[in-house]
Structure formats: structure tokens, C-alpha cells
Design an enzyme around this catalytic site. Structure first.
Site, PDB file in Angstrom:
ATOM      1  N   PRO A   2       0.813  -1.214   0.000  1.00  0.00           N
ATOM      2  CA  PRO A   2       0.000   0.000   0.000  1.00  0.00           C
ATOM      3  C   PRO A   2       0.850   1.271   0.000  1.00  0.00           C
ATOM      4  O   PRO A   2       1.525   1.574   0.969  1.00  0.00           O
ATOM      5  CB  PRO A   2      -0.799  -0.105   1.313  1.00  0.00           C
ATOM      6  CG  PRO A   2      -0.490  -1.427   1.894  1.00  0.00           C
ATOM      7  CD  PRO A   2       0.752  -1.920   1.263  1.00  0.00           C
ATOM      8  N   GLU A   3       0.824   1.975  -1.098  1.00  0.00           N
ATOM      9  CA  GLU A   3       1.407   3.306  -1.171  1.00  0.00           C
ATOM     10  C   GLU A   3       0.234   4.253  -1.313  1.00  0.00           C
ATOM     11  O   GLU A   3      -0.918   3.841  -1.184  1.00  0.00           O
ATOM     12  CB  GLU A   3       2.379   3.399  -2.353  1.00  0.00           C
ATOM     13  CG  GLU A   3       3.524   2.398  -2.244  1.00  0.00           C
ATOM     14  CD  GLU A   3       4.556   2.538  -3.346  1.00  0.00           C
ATOM     15  OE1 GLU A   3       4.683   3.632  -3.905  1.00  0.00           O
ATOM     16  OE2 GLU A   3       5.217   1.542  -3.643  1.00  0.00           O
ATOM     17  N   LYS A  58       0.552   7.969   3.605  1.00  0.00           N
ATOM     18  CA  LYS A  58       0.075   6.585   3.573  1.00  0.00           C
ATOM     19  C   LYS A  58      -0.788   6.263   4.788  1.00  0.00           C
ATOM     20  O   LYS A  58      -1.103   5.088   5.027  1.00  0.00           O
ATOM     21  CB  LYS A  58       1.262   5.622   3.527  1.00  0.00           C
ATOM     22  CG  LYS A  58       2.162   5.813   2.308  1.00  0.00           C
ATOM     23  CD  LYS A  58       3.423   4.985   2.433  1.00  0.00           C
ATOM     24  CE  LYS A  58       4.487   5.456   1.455  1.00  0.00           C
ATOM     25  NZ  LYS A  58       5.815   4.871   1.741  1.00  0.00           N
ATOM     26  N   HIS A  91      -4.424 -14.182  10.969  1.00  0.00           N
ATOM     27  CA  HIS A  91      -3.748 -12.930  10.643  1.00  0.00           C
ATOM     28  C   HIS A  91      -4.620 -11.694  10.881  1.00  0.00           C
ATOM     29  O   HIS A  91      -4.220 -10.582  10.591  1.00  0.00           O
ATOM     30  CB  HIS A  91      -3.261 -12.955   9.194  1.00  0.00           C
ATOM     31  CG  HIS A  91      -2.243 -14.025   8.938  1.00  0.00           C
ATOM     32  ND1 HIS A  91      -1.055 -14.094   9.634  1.00  0.00           N
ATOM     33  CD2 HIS A  91      -2.250 -15.078   8.097  1.00  0.00           C
ATOM     34  CE1 HIS A  91      -0.367 -15.145   9.212  1.00  0.00           C
ATOM     35  NE2 HIS A  91      -1.065 -15.754   8.282  1.00  0.00           N
ATOM     36  N   ARG A 110       2.199  -9.704   8.503  1.00  0.00           N
ATOM     37  CA  ARG A 110       3.492  -9.465   9.134  1.00  0.00           C
ATOM     38  C   ARG A 110       3.436  -8.554  10.350  1.00  0.00           C
ATOM     39  O   ARG A 110       4.476  -8.183  10.886  1.00  0.00           O
ATOM     40  CB  ARG A 110       4.460  -8.954   8.081  1.00  0.00           C
ATOM     41  CG  ARG A 110       4.782 -10.075   7.111  1.00  0.00           C
ATOM     42  CD  ARG A 110       5.545  -9.591   5.943  1.00  0.00           C
ATOM     43  NE  ARG A 110       6.886  -9.190   6.315  1.00  0.00           N
ATOM     44  CZ  ARG A 110       7.744  -8.678   5.457  1.00  0.00           C
ATOM     45  NH1 ARG A 110       7.379  -8.467   4.220  1.00  0.00           N
ATOM     46  NH2 ARG A 110       8.935  -8.358   5.834  1.00  0.00           N
ATOM     47  N   ARG A 258      17.026  -0.309   0.090  1.00  0.00           N
ATOM     48  CA  ARG A 258      15.925  -0.805  -0.750  1.00  0.00           C
ATOM     49  C   ARG A 258      16.485  -1.294  -2.079  1.00  0.00           C
ATOM     50  O   ARG A 258      17.469  -0.743  -2.580  1.00  0.00           O
ATOM     51  CB  ARG A 258      14.939   0.329  -1.100  1.00  0.00           C
ATOM     52  CG  ARG A 258      14.203   0.895   0.018  1.00  0.00           C
ATOM     53  CD  ARG A 258      13.039   0.006   0.385  1.00  0.00           C
ATOM     54  NE  ARG A 258      12.914  -0.060   1.833  1.00  0.00           N
ATOM     55  CZ  ARG A 258      12.696   0.981   2.591  1.00  0.00           C
ATOM     56  NH1 ARG A 258      12.555   2.160   2.075  1.00  0.00           N
ATOM     57  NH2 ARG A 258      12.626   0.854   3.881  1.00  0.00           N
TER      58      ARG A 258
END
Length: 269
Positions: A2-3, A58, A91, A110, A258
Site C-alpha cells: 500500500p502506497e 500513507k 492474521h 506481518r 531498498r
DNA sequence: ACACTGACCTGCGAGC
DNA sequence: TGCTCGCAGGTCAGTG
């Protein structure tokens, strides 16, 4: 991941689905996800209604009657609207039970996502040290020139710096730099005024196209209504093997912690 | 003040 | 087949 465009899509989808709905109960299954105790979190949220939906960088913003719920999805956070009787998978870490048959469920494989409660009048301008939104006038070539004065980081790191401009992540940073024909490793010292104008133009151009794609390609999941706009902009360089323009082999370089994808033929040092 | 690194997490795929 | 290891990525605290 998600950006900005995906967060925008999630916000608009949720607005459509749960506007004015009341929170009847909250279950926090993973307390580290929230910035206070589960008891406090629940106490502050029960009885509140979802009144307004927005985004800053975000971050998702849920304006309730008396409080602002802020959510960052980080890498894998997703919201689902599901029926109360539907089983909860391992989750799903936060459950908002709504009036009626549904629940708003937050899933995050995560566990990187975070939620916080803030006063309604929180100043969003300086919130989390965020820079301007890409679509604000304030984000322009002179702003960039001024921001990078005295700095020497790679231009890729600049785009990922949320205090520079809010909302760009690794994927779109690579795509924006490809559109600008600038290599991600180039020092910001070597950016011309024209480069800065291009960065502004293509940042907006790519994000707008991605938002539009996100608005049209929401995928429904098997047993639930997926609210994550899982669009995939057809990337020119990011995670590609060959350049979408010249067909040359795409290079991957580790920049600012990155992986950065670029075409050595189309993008100048 | 700036720049870089590691921690936070889990699943997945590569390599042995 | 089953194991280990590295990678993915956003933010922030910690270090140089």
C-alpha cells in the site's frame, strides 16, 4: 504494497461501505498493533460512528464522533468487511464489531501495521513529520531545490523520505525516476531545475494513473468483500526483467536499504 | 544535522 | 524431502 494510491482506494471503498456505522465492540488480538492498552482502545471507540474518511500520506484517517483513528497499513495491512459469523483467521489482529451483521476486520500477516487514537483537531500538516502531499501546490520545483540544499543523498532516498513528500513508496519511486530518466543512485546535488520540474510532473502523473487504476481493479476475495484496491500498475521498471521502453536488461541496485530497479540505457547517471 | 543500519514480522522461494 | 537462509518493505530508534 500500500502506497498513496492504494491507501486512497482503501479509504474511498471503506467510506462507501461503513459511512455512519456505529462501533459496538472492539477486539484487539495483537496489542502491539495499537498505541495504548486494548481496554483504553475499546473504551474510546465503542459507541463512536465512522463520520468522515480521509488520507494523509500513507496514513488512513477515520474521523469518529469524538476521536480520530489513524491507521498505517505498512506492508501487508488490509481491511475486510465480513459477516460476524465468518471465521476469523490467524492474521486478523483487530476486529471492529459494527451495528448490524458486519465487522470491520484488520488483517496483517506481518504485524507491521499500526493504529493510534488522536484528538479530532490534530494538526495534520506536521503530523508524523510528513512533508506536503504530492498534489499540493507547495510541492513544486523550487520547494525541491530548497529541500535538497546541502544534502547529498541518492535521489531515490529523497523520494522515499516522507518528510520530503508524503505517500511515495519503493515501487512508485522507481517508476517516477524512470519517467524522469534519472538513475535512482544519482546524488540530489546533480539535480537540475528541469529535473525537479520533471519529478513534480511525473510524481503526480504516475500517482493519478495509479489511483485511477486502483479505482477500477478492486478484486473481491473468495468469501469476503475485499476492500484493498489490489491494483497493479503495469510497471515499466520495478520488478521487471527488461525495460518497457528499450528492451534493455533492467539493473537492480541496493540504495538506501531498498532494491532499486532502473534501466541503464534510458536513465542517466 | 545528516546519513546510514538494524529491529520489527512472516511467508516464500532458492539452494543445499 | 526437509532444512536454513535471505529477501520483501515502511517507519523509527539508535549509532556514527
Amino acid at each position: 504494497m500500500p502506497e498513496l494510491p492504494e491507501v486512497e482506494t482503501v479509504v474511498r471503498t471503506l467510506e462507501h461501505q461503513i459511512h455512519n456505522q456505529k462501533i459496538e465492540n472492539v477486539i484487539v488480538r495483537y496489542p502491539k498493533m495499537i498505541d495504548c492498552s486494548p481496554a483504553t482502545f475499546k473504551k474510546k471507540l465503542v459507541g463512536q460512528h465512522f463520520r468522515r474518511f480521509d488520507r494523509r500520506g500513507k496514513y488512513l484517517l477515520f474521523y469518529l464522533d469524538d476521536i480520530l483513528l489513524v491507521v498505517h497499513l505498512r506492508m501487508e495491512g488490509k481491511f475486510f468487511i465480513q459477516k460476524k459469523e465468518e471465521p476469523i483467521n490467524k492474521h486478523i489482529h483487530v476486529v471492529f464489531q459494527l451495528n448490524g451483521k458486519n465487522e470491520l476486520r484488520y488483517q496483517d500477516t506481518r504485524k507491521f501495521g499500526r493504529m493510534e487514537l488522536l484528538p479530532l483537531n490534530t494538526d495534520l500538516k506536521t503530523f508524523h513529520e510528513l512533508g506536503p502531499e504530492p498534489f499540493e501546490e507547495e510541492f513544486n520545483a523550487s520547494y525541491i531545490k530548497n529541500f535538497i540544499k546541502g544534502k547529498s543523498c541518492p535521489v531515490k532516498s529523497l523520494l522515499l523520505d516522507q518528510s520530503f513528500v508524503a505517500g511515495i513508496g519503493n515501487i512508485y519511486a522507481d517508476e517516477i525516476l524512470f519517467a524522469c530518466r534519472i538513475r535512482p543512485g544519482r546524488s540530489v546535488k546533480r539535480l537540475t531545475y528541469k529535473d525537479c520540474e520533471n519529478i513534480v510532473f511525473y510524481t503526480r502523473d504516475i500517482l493519478i494513473k495509479a489511483i485511477q487504476a486502483g479505482g477500477t481493479t478492486i478484486r473481491s476475495y473468495t468469501s469476503s468483500l475485499g476492500v484493498t484496491g489490489r491494483f497493479q500498475l503495469s510497471c515499466q521498471v520495478h520488478a521487471q526483467k527488461f525495460c518497457g521502453t528499450c528492451g534493455n536488461e533492467i539493473h537492480v541496485k541496493w540504495i538506501g536499504g531498498r532494491s532499486s530497479y532502473y534501466c541503464p540505457k534510458c536513465q542517466e547517471k
